[in-house]
Design a protein around this motif. Structure first.
Motif, PDB file in Angstrom:
ATOM      1  N   UNK A   1      25.235  30.752  -2.240  1.00  0.00           N
ATOM      2  CA  UNK A   1      25.650  29.353  -2.147  1.00  0.00           C
ATOM      3  C   UNK A   1      24.857  28.474  -3.107  1.00  0.00           C
ATOM      4  N   UNK A   2      23.531  28.661  -3.159  1.00  0.00           N
ATOM      5  CA  UNK A   2      22.669  27.851  -4.031  1.00  0.00           C
ATOM      6  C   UNK A   2      21.412  28.655  -4.364  1.00  0.00           C
ATOM      7  N   UNK A   3      21.401  29.275  -5.518  1.00  0.00           N
ATOM      8  CA  UNK A   3      20.267  30.128  -5.899  1.00  0.00           C
ATOM      9  C   UNK A   3      18.972  29.332  -6.035  1.00  0.00           C
ATOM     10  N   UNK A   4      19.089  28.056  -6.380  1.00  0.00           N
ATOM     11  CA  UNK A   4      17.884  27.241  -6.555  1.00  0.00           C
ATOM     12  C   UNK A   4      17.235  26.877  -5.221  1.00  0.00           C
ATOM     13  N   UNK A   5      17.957  27.065  -4.121  1.00  0.00           N
ATOM     14  CA  UNK A   5      17.414  26.765  -2.791  1.00  0.00           C
ATOM     15  C   UNK A   5      16.846  28.010  -2.109  1.00  0.00           C
ATOM     16  N   UNK A   6      17.026  29.165  -2.721  1.00  0.00           N
ATOM     17  CA  UNK A   6      16.521  30.418  -2.149  1.00  0.00           C
ATOM     18  C   UNK A   6      15.039  30.598  -2.467  1.00  0.00           C
ATOM     19  N   UNK A   7      14.401  31.458  -1.714  1.00  0.00           N
ATOM     20  CA  UNK A   7      12.994  31.757  -1.973  1.00  0.00           C
ATOM     21  C   UNK A   7      12.871  32.582  -3.257  1.00  0.00           C
ATOM     22  N   UNK A   8      11.702  32.508  -3.843  1.00  0.00           N
ATOM     23  CA  UNK A   8      11.412  33.283  -5.059  1.00  0.00           C
ATOM     24  C   UNK A   8      11.542  34.787  -4.794  1.00  0.00           C
ATOM     25  N   UNK A   9      11.240  35.216  -3.581  1.00  0.00           N
ATOM     26  CA  UNK A   9      11.335  36.640  -3.269  1.00  0.00           C
ATOM     27  C   UNK A   9      12.783  37.106  -3.136  1.00  0.00           C
ATOM     28  N   UNK A  10      13.698  36.192  -2.807  1.00  0.00           N
ATOM     29  CA  UNK A  10      15.106  36.568  -2.660  1.00  0.00           C
ATOM     30  C   UNK A  10      15.871  36.398  -3.967  1.00  0.00           C
TER      31      UNK A  10
ATOM     32  N   UNK B   1      27.008  48.418 -14.644  1.00  0.00           N
ATOM     33  CA  UNK B   1      26.745  47.053 -15.077  1.00  0.00           C
ATOM     34  C   UNK B   1      26.917  46.134 -13.868  1.00  0.00           C
ATOM     35  N   UNK B   2      26.128  45.086 -13.813  1.00  0.00           N
ATOM     36  CA  UNK B   2      26.335  44.035 -12.827  1.00  0.00           C
ATOM     37  C   UNK B   2      26.604  42.749 -13.606  1.00  0.00           C
ATOM     38  N   UNK B   3      27.771  42.162 -13.365  1.00  0.00           N
ATOM     39  CA  UNK B   3      28.108  40.874 -13.958  1.00  0.00           C
ATOM     40  C   UNK B   3      27.689  39.794 -12.968  1.00  0.00           C
ATOM     41  N   UNK B   4      27.040  38.749 -13.484  1.00  0.00           N
ATOM     42  CA  UNK B   4      26.578  37.654 -12.639  1.00  0.00           C
ATOM     43  C   UNK B   4      27.093  36.351 -13.233  1.00  0.00           C
ATOM     44  N   UNK B   5      27.648  35.512 -12.367  1.00  0.00           N
ATOM     45  CA  UNK B   5      28.225  34.241 -12.784  1.00  0.00           C
ATOM     46  C   UNK B   5      27.584  33.109 -11.982  1.00  0.00           C
ATOM     47  N   UNK B   6      27.447  31.938 -12.641  1.00  0.00           N
ATOM     48  CA  UNK B   6      26.843  30.778 -11.990  1.00  0.00           C
ATOM     49  C   UNK B   6      27.629  29.508 -12.287  1.00  0.00           C
ATOM     50  N   UNK B   7      27.469  28.555 -11.368  1.00  0.00           N
ATOM     51  CA  UNK B   7      27.949  27.182 -11.529  1.00  0.00           C
ATOM     52  C   UNK B   7      26.776  26.248 -11.283  1.00  0.00           C
ATOM     53  N   UNK B   8      26.911  25.006 -11.720  1.00  0.00           N
ATOM     54  CA  UNK B   8      25.829  24.039 -11.528  1.00  0.00           C
ATOM     55  C   UNK B   8      25.991  23.228 -10.250  1.00  0.00           C
ATOM     56  N   UNK B   9      26.927  23.606  -9.398  1.00  0.00           N
ATOM     57  CA  UNK B   9      27.085  22.972  -8.094  1.00  0.00           C
ATOM     58  C   UNK B   9      27.048  24.046  -7.022  1.00  0.00           C
TER      59      UNK B   9
END
Length: 178
Positions: free
Chosen positions: A109-118, A145-153
């Protein structure tokens, strides 16, 4: 973290010697997957993590931003990618490592709100505005391969988006490798 080696050098010999695929074709397949998914599924940024052996993932130099982004957002994603270059992940470590270990998609949901360990790139995500994330496992020839995608919201889990992203990746993979 171990010192990364160039992804193309890390590709297994089977990929480099396959009559259907070579390292430049591998990069082309990755680039096409990332571009198509970013543009059609409204992901702002996409990256690929490649298994360099049976225990370690390394980020690829191949990455993509959505073309409709502002110049500043593109620079943020470029910085996010540049800061990610030193990361080498083991199975079950970070978003790419967990996806690789489970071989199932994972939504954050929000990678920036997760802990550094997660989410190991937590500080980088906070600095450059990465929020919602999706990791997908992909097999290209014999290379995982693992594809990873992000959004800024931040965005709650969206199963339809996961399914459509998987379908877009599968379609590109089928077109380019068969």
């Amino acid at each position: 973290m171990t010192e990364p080696k160039p992804v193309l050098e890390a590709c297994p010999p089977s990929l480099a010697t396959s009559p259907r695929t070579d390292s430049s074709k591998f990069d082309s397949v990755l680039a096409a997957m990332l571009e198509t998914v970013c543009e059609t599924m409204n992901w702002e940024y996409g990256e690929a993590w490649v298994a360099i052996d049976d225990k370690v993932l390394q980020i690829s130099s191949t990455w993509q931003t959505q073309t409709r982004l502002s110049r500043d957002r593109k620079l943020d994603w470029e910085s996010f990618h540049a800061c990610s270059q030193k990361f080498v992940l083991h199975s079950a470590e970070g978003l790419p490592g967990r996806v690789w270990a489970s071989q199932t998609p994972e939504w954050m949901v929000d990678v920036s709100a997760e802990s550094e360990s997660y989410f190991l790139r937590h500080q980088i995500a906070k600095a450059f505005g990465a929020k919602a994330g999706l990791g997908l496992p992909v097999l290209i020839e014999q290379l995982q391969v693992v594809l990873v995608f992000f959004r800024s919201e931040a965005h709650s889990r969206d199963q339809e988006c996961i399914n459509l992203t998987e379908a877009a990746v599968a379609q590109i993979q089928a077109q380019l490798l068969h």
